[in-house]
Write a protein that holds these residues in place. Structure first.
Motif, mmCIF file in Angstrom:
data_model
loop_
_atom_site.group_PDB
_atom_site.id
_atom_site.type_symbol
_atom_site.label_atom_id
_atom_site.label_comp_id
_atom_site.label_asym_id
_atom_site.label_seq_id
_atom_site.Cartn_x
_atom_site.Cartn_y
_atom_site.Cartn_z
ATOM 1 N N ALA A 84 -20.584 42.095 55.994
ATOM 2 C CA ALA A 84 -20.922 41.752 56.836
ATOM 3 C C ALA A 84 -22.209 40.450 57.545
ATOM 4 O O ALA A 84 -21.800 40.833 59.038
ATOM 5 C CB ALA A 84 -22.350 42.958 56.518
ATOM 6 N N ALA A 85 -22.348 40.103 56.858
ATOM 7 C CA ALA A 85 -22.393 38.303 57.198
ATOM 8 C C ALA A 85 -21.273 38.281 58.583
ATOM 9 O O ALA A 85 -21.506 37.551 59.302
ATOM 10 C CB ALA A 85 -22.862 37.532 56.719
ATOM 11 N N TYR A 86 -19.768 38.071 57.880
ATOM 12 C CA TYR A 86 -18.499 37.604 59.610
ATOM 13 C C TYR A 86 -19.098 38.260 60.669
ATOM 14 O O TYR A 86 -18.908 37.863 61.286
ATOM 15 C CB TYR A 86 -17.396 37.714 58.518
ATOM 16 C CG TYR A 86 -16.351 37.531 59.488
ATOM 17 C CD1 TYR A 86 -16.102 35.773 59.901
ATOM 18 C CD2 TYR A 86 -15.812 38.681 59.984
ATOM 19 C CE1 TYR A 86 -15.353 36.159 60.486
ATOM 20 C CE2 TYR A 86 -15.088 38.625 61.033
ATOM 21 C CZ TYR A 86 -14.582 37.029 60.903
ATOM 22 O OH TYR A 86 -13.607 36.726 62.545
ATOM 23 N N PHE A 87 -19.101 39.989 60.369
ATOM 24 C CA PHE A 87 -18.953 41.100 61.474
ATOM 25 C C PHE A 87 -20.437 39.897 62.235
ATOM 26 O O PHE A 87 -19.949 40.280 63.260
ATOM 27 C CB PHE A 87 -18.708 42.356 61.154
ATOM 28 C CG PHE A 87 -17.796 42.239 60.590
ATOM 29 C CD1 PHE A 87 -16.476 42.057 61.261
ATOM 30 C CD2 PHE A 87 -18.118 43.342 59.598
ATOM 31 C CE1 PHE A 87 -15.221 42.906 61.450
ATOM 32 C CE2 PHE A 87 -16.177 44.094 59.256
ATOM 33 C CZ PHE A 87 -14.989 43.995 59.991
ATOM 34 N N GLY A 88 -21.056 40.017 61.273
ATOM 35 C CA GLY A 88 -22.972 39.648 63.087
ATOM 36 C C GLY A 88 -22.641 38.514 63.351
ATOM 37 O O GLY A 88 -22.513 37.931 64.243
ATOM 38 N N SER A 89 -22.118 37.180 62.388
ATOM 39 C CA SER A 89 -21.478 36.414 62.949
ATOM 40 C C SER A 89 -21.036 35.826 63.992
ATOM 41 O O SER A 89 -20.934 34.999 65.160
ATOM 42 C CB SER A 89 -21.066 34.553 62.422
ATOM 43 O OG SER A 89 -19.669 35.613 61.682
ATOM 44 N N LEU A 90 -19.742 37.436 64.444
ATOM 45 C CA LEU A 90 -19.115 37.543 65.731
ATOM 46 C C LEU A 90 -20.189 37.527 66.645
ATOM 47 O O LEU A 90 -19.937 37.104 68.132
ATOM 48 C CB LEU A 90 -18.327 38.581 65.343
ATOM 49 C CG LEU A 90 -16.962 38.058 64.607
ATOM 50 C CD1 LEU A 90 -16.169 39.365 64.419
ATOM 51 C CD2 LEU A 90 -16.061 36.620 64.766
ATOM 52 N N ALA A 91 -21.070 37.998 66.549
ATOM 53 C CA ALA A 91 -22.354 37.459 67.791
ATOM 54 C C ALA A 91 -22.264 36.891 68.720
ATOM 55 O O ALA A 91 -23.056 36.473 70.260
ATOM 56 C CB ALA A 91 -23.434 38.345 67.230
ATOM 57 N N LEU A 92 -22.519 35.563 67.905
ATOM 58 C CA LEU A 92 -22.257 34.477 68.243
ATOM 59 C C LEU A 92 -20.681 33.712 68.850
ATOM 60 O O LEU A 92 -21.004 32.409 68.936
ATOM 61 C CB LEU A 92 -23.437 33.356 67.046
ATOM 62 C CG LEU A 92 -24.793 34.009 66.678
ATOM 63 C CD1 LEU A 92 -24.866 33.503 65.643
ATOM 64 C CD2 LEU A 92 -25.190 33.549 68.150
ATOM 65 N N LEU A 93 -20.203 33.706 67.663
ATOM 66 C CA LEU A 93 -19.252 33.633 67.509
ATOM 67 C C LEU A 93 -18.055 33.550 68.810
ATOM 68 O O LEU A 93 -18.035 32.974 69.826
ATOM 69 C CB LEU A 93 -18.100 33.568 66.977
ATOM 70 C CG LEU A 93 -18.448 32.525 65.143
ATOM 71 C CD1 LEU A 93 -17.567 33.096 64.402
ATOM 72 C CD2 LEU A 93 -18.070 31.297 65.712
ATOM 73 N N ASP A 94 -18.329 34.768 68.952
ATOM 74 C CA ASP A 94 -17.273 35.051 70.464
ATOM 75 C C ASP A 94 -17.890 34.668 71.481
ATOM 76 O O ASP A 94 -17.358 34.301 72.695
ATOM 77 C CB ASP A 94 -17.234 36.988 70.305
ATOM 78 C CG ASP A 94 -16.485 37.804 69.865
ATOM 79 O OD1 ASP A 94 -15.523 37.197 69.082
ATOM 80 O OD2 ASP A 94 -16.610 38.733 69.536
ATOM 81 N N PRO A 95 -19.049 34.234 72.372
ATOM 82 C CA PRO A 95 -19.698 34.106 73.401
ATOM 83 C C PRO A 95 -19.078 33.044 73.499
ATOM 84 O O PRO A 95 -19.595 32.006 74.498
ATOM 85 C CB PRO A 95 -21.190 34.362 73.481
ATOM 86 C CG PRO A 95 -21.619 34.934 71.868
ATOM 87 C CD PRO A 95 -20.653 35.328 71.324
ATOM 88 N N ALA A 96 -19.351 32.346 72.060
ATOM 89 C CA ALA A 96 -19.141 30.759 72.307
ATOM 90 C C ALA A 96 -17.603 30.013 72.559
ATOM 91 O O ALA A 96 -16.903 29.336 73.366
ATOM 92 C CB ALA A 96 -19.463 29.751 70.599
ATOM 93 N N ALA A 97 -16.268 30.442 72.403
ATOM 94 C CA ALA A 97 -15.673 30.590 72.385
ATOM 95 C C ALA A 97 -14.492 31.520 73.745
ATOM 96 O O ALA A 97 -14.563 30.501 74.845
ATOM 97 C CB ALA A 97 -14.503 31.997 71.462
ATOM 98 N N ALA A 98 -15.715 32.042 74.311
ATOM 99 C CA ALA A 98 -15.554 32.482 75.521
ATOM 100 C C ALA A 98 -16.242 31.301 76.415
ATOM 101 O O ALA A 98 -15.615 31.288 78.083
ATOM 102 C CB ALA A 98 -16.106 33.900 76.092
#
Length: 148
Positions: free
Chosen positions: A55-69
């Motif tokens: 759950a923590a990993y999936f939540g972190s994607l809210a930051l990691l995805d836009p950072a990659a974009a």
């Protein structure tokens, strides 16, 4: 990402490279929207059936995805590396969620989504060596260090 003028960030890149990066930015922007929506709708526990680490990993994607974009849109090699790590780990995390945590048999929407993410990860990993030379922050296409 049009080729308007010499000062344009992507003017020197071939059309196929520009399209590839536009698609990658769109993929990560979409991922950010999905994970932000899940966090918004799910409240304090958006992934109740998942182990806390997942759950923590999936939540972190809210930051990691836009950072990659953002890094990809800015033409940074760190964006390509981050994008590859994010898609690969997202495919693995979704595989765990859909085949270990979810014991439902057969094809499910989650398993179909995991297959799409795995295909995107594989596509990015295969394309990375061909598109990396068009990014700043390392060696340029002639092998010179760009220092940006």
């Amino acid at each position: 990402m049009s080729g308007r003028g010499d000062g344009h960030r992507w003017a020197d890149a071939p059309r196929g490279v520009r399209v590839t990066f536009a698609v990658l930015v769109a993929i990560f922007a979409y991922g950010a929207a999905v994970h932000l929506t899940q966090l918004h709708l799910g409240g304090l526990d958006p992934y109740p059936a998942m182990p806390s680490w997942l759950a923590a990993y999936f939540g972190s994607l809210a930051l990691l995805d836009p950072a990659a974009a953002l890094l990809l849109a800015l033409r940074r090699r760190a964006g390509l590396a981050l994008g590859a790590v994010v898609l690969t780990t997202d495919a693995l995390a979704n595989a765990y969620a859909n085949y270990v945590v979810d014991r439902t048999g057969g094809v499910t929407p989650g398993r179909m989504g995991q297959a799409v993410i795995a295909a995107l990860a594989l596509g990015l990993l295969l394309a990375a060596p061909r598109i990396a030379p068009w990014l700043n922050g390392g060696r340029d296409r002639a092998g010179r260090f760009s220092g940006r």
